[in-house]
Write a protein that holds these residues in place. Structure first.
Motif, short mmCIF file in Angstrom:
data_model
loop_
_atom_site.label_atom_id
_atom_site.label_comp_id
_atom_site.label_asym_id
_atom_site.label_seq_id
_atom_site.Cartn_x
_atom_site.Cartn_y
_atom_site.Cartn_z
N ALA A 14 0.84 -1.21 0.00
CA ALA A 14 0.00 0.00 0.00
C ALA A 14 0.87 1.25 0.00
O ALA A 14 0.61 2.21 -0.75
CB ALA A 14 -0.93 -0.01 1.21
N GLU A 15 1.91 1.26 0.80
CA GLU A 15 2.80 2.43 0.87
C GLU A 15 3.56 2.62 -0.45
O GLU A 15 3.78 3.76 -0.87
CB GLU A 15 3.78 2.30 2.03
N ARG A 17 2.42 1.89 -3.38
CA ARG A 17 1.45 2.51 -4.30
C ARG A 17 1.31 4.00 -4.00
O ARG A 17 1.24 4.83 -4.92
CB ARG A 17 0.09 1.80 -4.22
N LEU A 18 1.28 4.35 -2.72
CA LEU A 18 1.20 5.76 -2.34
C LEU A 18 2.44 6.53 -2.81
O LEU A 18 2.34 7.69 -3.21
CB LEU A 18 1.04 5.90 -0.83
N LYS A 21 2.05 7.28 -6.44
CA LYS A 21 1.07 8.36 -6.59
C LYS A 21 1.68 9.70 -6.18
O LYS A 21 1.47 10.71 -6.87
CB LYS A 21 -0.18 8.08 -5.76
N ALA A 22 2.43 9.71 -5.11
CA ALA A 22 3.07 10.96 -4.66
C ALA A 22 4.02 11.48 -5.72
O ALA A 22 4.04 12.69 -6.01
CB ALA A 22 3.80 10.72 -3.34
N ASP A 25 1.89 12.96 -8.48
CA ASP A 25 1.28 14.21 -8.04
C ASP A 25 2.28 15.35 -7.99
O ASP A 25 1.98 16.48 -8.38
CB ASP A 25 0.63 14.04 -6.66
N TRP A 67 3.87 18.46 -0.38
CA TRP A 67 3.74 17.12 -0.98
C TRP A 67 5.08 16.40 -0.96
O TRP A 67 5.13 15.19 -0.72
CB TRP A 67 3.23 17.22 -2.41
N HIS A 70 5.72 15.14 2.48
CA HIS A 70 4.89 13.95 2.73
C HIS A 70 5.46 12.74 2.00
O HIS A 70 5.48 11.63 2.54
CB HIS A 70 3.44 14.23 2.28
N ARG A 71 5.97 12.93 0.80
CA ARG A 71 6.58 11.85 0.04
C ARG A 71 7.76 11.26 0.81
O ARG A 71 7.97 10.05 0.84
CB ARG A 71 7.04 12.36 -1.33
N ILE A 74 6.49 8.94 3.40
CA ILE A 74 6.06 7.67 2.78
C ILE A 74 7.29 6.83 2.47
O ILE A 74 7.32 5.62 2.74
CB ILE A 74 5.24 7.92 1.50
#
Length: 98
Positions: A14-15, A17-18, A21-22, A25, A67, A70-71, A74
């Protein structure tokens, strides 16, 4: 409560995949900034007031910087979970207790 290997693996997936996405983005955010900067130059060349357009550029930049922060979080979580899933990985050998 200790997580099982399956739970750690699920969280790792899951991480990851995040993280993808990060990255997407963030790149799209920088593109929006470049587009807005082009608009500012266009408006300025036309003699228009650009205060609000410049303010938007600044806000977009602040957002993308957040962002990116936050990346980083992650990414740190991915590294941690990899160590839990694969104790042979660099820094591995510890088990998760969350």
């Amino acid at each position: 409560m200790a997580l099982t290997l399956a739970e750690c693996t699920e969280q790792l997936n899951a991480e990851q995949r995040l993280l993808v996405k990060a990255d997407r983005d963030i790149e799209e955010g920088w593109q929006r900034i470049r587009d807005q900067e082009d608009r500012v130059r266009y408006l300025q060349a036309g003699g228009h007031d650009i205060c609000q357009a410049e303010r938007l550029v600044d806000l977009l930049k602040q957002t993308v910087v957040e962002w990116e922060r936050h990346r980083t979080l992650i990414e740190q979580r991915v590294i941690y979970l990899r160590e839990q899933v694969d104790p042979e990985s660099p820094g591995g050998g510890r088990r998760a207790v969350f």
